[in-house]
Each structure stands twice: as structure tokens, then as C-alpha cells.
Write a protein that holds these residues in place. Structure first.
Motif, PDB file in Angstrom:
ATOM      1  N   UNK A 195      -5.131  15.197   6.304  1.00 12.35           N
ATOM      2  CA  UNK A 195      -6.383  15.641   6.915  1.00 12.35           C
ATOM      3  C   UNK A 195      -7.164  14.454   7.467  1.00 12.35           C
ATOM      4  N   UNK A 196      -8.145  14.749   8.332  1.00  8.63           N
ATOM      5  CA  UNK A 196      -8.987  13.689   8.878  1.00  8.63           C
ATOM      6  C   UNK A 196      -9.765  12.991   7.767  1.00  8.63           C
ATOM      7  N   UNK A 197     -10.284  13.766   6.818  1.00  8.72           N
ATOM      8  CA  UNK A 197     -11.017  13.139   5.709  1.00  8.72           C
ATOM      9  C   UNK A 197     -10.070  12.283   4.868  1.00  8.72           C
ATOM     10  N   UNK A 198      -8.803  12.725   4.749  1.00 15.18           N
ATOM     11  CA  UNK A 198      -7.809  11.925   4.029  1.00 15.18           C
ATOM     12  C   UNK A 198      -7.573  10.592   4.714  1.00 15.18           C
ATOM     13  N   UNK A 199      -7.555  10.592   6.050  1.00 18.21           N
ATOM     14  CA  UNK A 199      -7.398   9.347   6.808  1.00 18.21           C
ATOM     15  C   UNK A 199      -8.569   8.416   6.512  1.00 18.21           C
ATOM     16  N   UNK A 200      -9.787   8.954   6.562  1.00 13.80           N
ATOM     17  CA  UNK A 200     -10.983   8.133   6.314  1.00 13.80           C
ATOM     18  C   UNK A 200     -10.973   7.538   4.912  1.00 13.80           C
ATOM     19  N   UNK A 201     -10.634   8.362   3.923  1.00 16.09           N
ATOM     20  CA  UNK A 201     -10.575   7.881   2.538  1.00 16.09           C
ATOM     21  C   UNK A 201      -9.482   6.818   2.403  1.00 16.09           C
ATOM     22  N   UNK A 202      -8.321   7.072   2.997  1.00 15.77           N
ATOM     23  CA  UNK A 202      -7.220   6.105   2.924  1.00 15.77           C
ATOM     24  C   UNK A 202      -7.603   4.768   3.542  1.00 15.77           C
ATOM     25  N   UNK A 203      -8.283   4.809   4.674  1.00 19.18           N
ATOM     26  CA  UNK A 203      -8.695   3.561   5.327  1.00 19.18           C
ATOM     27  C   UNK A 203      -9.669   2.810   4.439  1.00 19.18           C
ATOM     28  N   UNK A 204     -10.667   3.528   3.929  1.00 22.97           N
ATOM     29  CA  UNK A 204     -11.681   2.886   3.081  1.00 22.97           C
ATOM     30  C   UNK A 204     -11.035   2.258   1.844  1.00 22.97           C
ATOM     31  N   UNK A 245       0.838  -1.202   0.000  1.00 30.84           N
ATOM     32  CA  UNK A 245       0.000   0.000   0.000  1.00 30.84           C
ATOM     33  C   UNK A 245       0.872   1.251   0.000  1.00 30.84           C
ATOM     34  N   UNK A 246       0.348   2.347  -0.556  1.00 29.43           N
ATOM     35  CA  UNK A 246       1.083   3.618  -0.452  1.00 29.43           C
ATOM     36  C   UNK A 246       1.289   4.003   1.019  1.00 29.43           C
ATOM     37  N   UNK A 247       2.345   4.741   1.302  1.00 29.17           N
ATOM     38  CA  UNK A 247       2.740   5.049   2.668  1.00 29.17           C
ATOM     39  C   UNK A 247       1.630   5.706   3.491  1.00 29.17           C
ATOM     40  N   UNK A 248       0.970   6.725   2.962  1.00 26.94           N
ATOM     41  CA  UNK A 248      -0.066   7.441   3.723  1.00 26.94           C
ATOM     42  C   UNK A 248      -1.261   6.535   3.996  1.00 26.94           C
ATOM     43  N   UNK A 249      -1.578   5.673   3.059  1.00 29.55           N
ATOM     44  CA  UNK A 249      -2.681   4.727   3.230  1.00 29.55           C
ATOM     45  C   UNK A 249      -2.332   3.721   4.328  1.00 29.55           C
ATOM     46  N   UNK A 250      -1.116   3.210   4.252  1.00 25.51           N
ATOM     47  CA  UNK A 250      -0.638   2.252   5.254  1.00 25.51           C
ATOM     48  C   UNK A 250      -0.614   2.899   6.638  1.00 25.51           C
ATOM     49  N   UNK A 299      -4.204   3.200   8.078  1.00 24.30           N
ATOM     50  CA  UNK A 299      -4.760   1.917   8.528  1.00 24.30           C
ATOM     51  C   UNK A 299      -4.082   1.458   9.816  1.00 24.30           C
ATOM     52  N   UNK A 300      -2.765   1.542   9.859  1.00 24.52           N
ATOM     53  CA  UNK A 300      -2.032   1.114  11.053  1.00 24.52           C
ATOM     54  C   UNK A 300      -2.454   1.951  12.255  1.00 24.52           C
ATOM     55  N   UNK A 301      -2.526   3.262  12.073  1.00 22.93           N
ATOM     56  CA  UNK A 301      -2.848   4.154  13.185  1.00 22.93           C
ATOM     57  C   UNK A 301      -4.236   3.876  13.750  1.00 22.93           C
ATOM     58  N   UNK A 335      -7.824   1.655   1.324  1.00 18.57           N
ATOM     59  CA  UNK A 335      -6.798   0.690   1.696  1.00 18.57           C
ATOM     60  C   UNK A 335      -7.369  -0.665   2.056  1.00 18.57           C
ATOM     61  N   UNK A 336      -8.477  -0.665   2.813  1.00 19.86           N
ATOM     62  CA  UNK A 336      -9.105  -1.942   3.167  1.00 19.86           C
ATOM     63  C   UNK A 336      -9.669  -2.643   1.935  1.00 19.86           C
ATOM     64  N   UNK A 337     -10.215  -1.871   1.006  1.00 18.97           N
ATOM     65  CA  UNK A 337     -10.697  -2.462  -0.251  1.00 18.97           C
ATOM     66  C   UNK A 337      -9.532  -3.064  -1.033  1.00 18.97           C
ATOM     67  N   UNK A 338      -8.427  -2.354  -1.074  1.00 18.13           N
ATOM     68  CA  UNK A 338      -7.240  -2.850  -1.776  1.00 18.13           C
ATOM     69  C   UNK A 338      -6.712  -4.124  -1.121  1.00 18.13           C
ATOM     70  N   UNK A 339      -6.639  -4.112   0.217  1.00 18.02           N
ATOM     71  CA  UNK A 339      -6.182  -5.312   0.933  1.00 18.02           C
ATOM     72  C   UNK A 339      -7.098  -6.503   0.664  1.00 18.02           C
ATOM     73  N   UNK A 340      -8.405  -6.267   0.681  1.00 20.81           N
ATOM     74  CA  UNK A 340      -9.363  -7.345   0.396  1.00 20.81           C
ATOM     75  C   UNK A 340      -9.144  -7.900  -1.004  1.00 20.81           C
ATOM     76  N   UNK A 341      -8.899  -7.019  -1.972  1.00 23.69           N
ATOM     77  CA  UNK A 341      -8.656  -7.468  -3.338  1.00 23.69           C
ATOM     78  C   UNK A 341      -7.349  -8.255  -3.427  1.00 23.69           C
ATOM     79  N   UNK A 342      -6.311  -7.809  -2.716  1.00 21.54           N
ATOM     80  CA  UNK A 342      -5.032  -8.529  -2.723  1.00 21.54           C
ATOM     81  C   UNK A 342      -5.167  -9.907  -2.095  1.00 21.54           C
TER      82      UNK A 342
END
Length: 185
Positions: free
Chosen positions: A160-169, A132-137, A140-142, A171-178
Motif C-alpha cells: 500500500x501507499x502508506x506501507x511505502x511511506x512507513x518503509x521509507x521512514x 534491509x528487508x526486501x519491501x523496505x529496500x 526506498x529505491x523506488x 528504512x532511512x532510520x535503519x540506514x542512518x543507524x547502520x
């Protein structure tokens, strides 16, 4: 880290880098350690040294063939222990050991839990997270792994907080696909 951990890890890393002699020394040392581990566990349930020796050979072979899955940034002994426990549990299931054969204080430990699954899962998760890209990772970790709030994660990750929410959403979709892709492979 303890001295044996450091020594074993140095041997493992050298072996992974092509040093066959270091790899042989590592497997020899691990064999001695695993022999004691299996003899102790099996003696408690009335099993013999021959069965312990079979388990040592199975575990050493598994370590040899799975060495590419070892994450060099992690300690070596928990990885080895997870493989050893998996082999013990597999042996006990294969030989139809029942709970009546296991001392009551160890029944839950030996029969109910498969530490390999959690150990392998954590190694798999770390490997997948690296994709995953660094900010996305970081997001999710945080939030998902470290339990921080979205605001805390935003500060930690520098977004930003909205950036965190988007990254989590995402990122989890990407992880599920992987994960889905790897289970099909």
C-alpha cells in the motif's frame, strides 16, 4: 560489457574464489592499463614516468587489499578506475600540485572532484541496502533513488501507499543507524 571488461571481471572473480594465478594475471593486466593512464595524466602536468610507476604500485596494492569490497554484480573497471583516480588525487595533494600545474581544461576534473567518494558511497549504499528487508529496500529505491511517486512505488513493490511511506521512514532510520554504527567501528 566489453571484452576486456569481461576478461578482467572473470579474473577478478576467480581471484576472489582463491585462484592465485588468476589474481596475479589480473594485477599484471591492470598494472599495464594503469601505467598508461597515469603516464598520460602526469605528462599533461609535467610529471615523469617514475611518478607514474609509483602510482601504479600504490593503485595495484590498493586493488589487492580492497578486493573484498568489490561487488561482483557490478562492472569491475569503474571500481578500478575509482581507486586509480583516488590514488592520483591523493598523490597530487600530497605533492602539493597546484591548479597552475594542471591544464585549465582538466583542473576541475583532477582537483575538485574525488570520484572515489561517490563510487565508494554507491558501493557502501548498495551493501547497506542489502541489509534491509526486501519491501523496505524496494520502497526506498523506488522513491528516493529512482524518483517514483509513492503510488508508483506501491504498485512496483506490491504494497500500500502508506506501507511505502512507513518503509521509507523506517528504512532511512535503519540506514542512518547502520552508518553510525560503521563509522564508530
Amino acid at each position: 560489457m566489453t571484452s576486456p571488461e569481461i576478461e578482467l571481471k572473470v579474473l577478478m572473480l576467480a581471484g576472489l574464489n582463491g585462484d592465485a594465478a588468476a589474481h596475479r594475471v589480473l594485477l599484471d593486466r591492470l598494472s599495464r592499463h594503469l601505467r598508461g593512464y597515469y603516464k598520460g595524466k602526469l605528462a599533461r602536468i609535467g610529471r615523469g614516468a617514475a611518478e607514474a610507476e609509483d602510482l601504479v604500485q600504490e593503485a595495484v596494492l590498493a586493488i589487492h587489499f580492497k578486493r573484498h569490497t568489490y561487488d561482483p554484480v557490478e562492472p569491475l573497471t569503474p571500481w578500478v578506475h575509482a581507486i586509480a583516480r583516488y590514488k592520483l588525487i591523493d598523490f597530487l595533494r600530497r605533492t602539493r600540485t597546484s591548479l597552475t600545474d594542471v591544464p585549465i581544461d582538466e583542473a576541475d576534473d583532477v582537483m575538485a572532484h574525488d570520484d572515489t567518494l561517490s563510487a565508494e558511497s554507491s558501493f557502501d549504499l548498495k551493501r547497506l541496502m542489502q541489509r534491509l528487508p526486501e519491501k523496505m529496500r524496494c520502497s526506498i529505491v523506488a522513491v528516493k533513488l529512482d524518483g517514483q511517486s509513492v503510488a508508483e512505488a506501491a504498485e512496483r513493490c506490491g504494497i500500500s501507499e502508506s506501507g511505502v511511506k512507513v518503509n521509507i521512514h523506517r528504512g532511512l532510520k535503519t540506514l542512518a543507524a547502520l552508518i553510525a554504527k560503521e563509522t564508530r567501528a
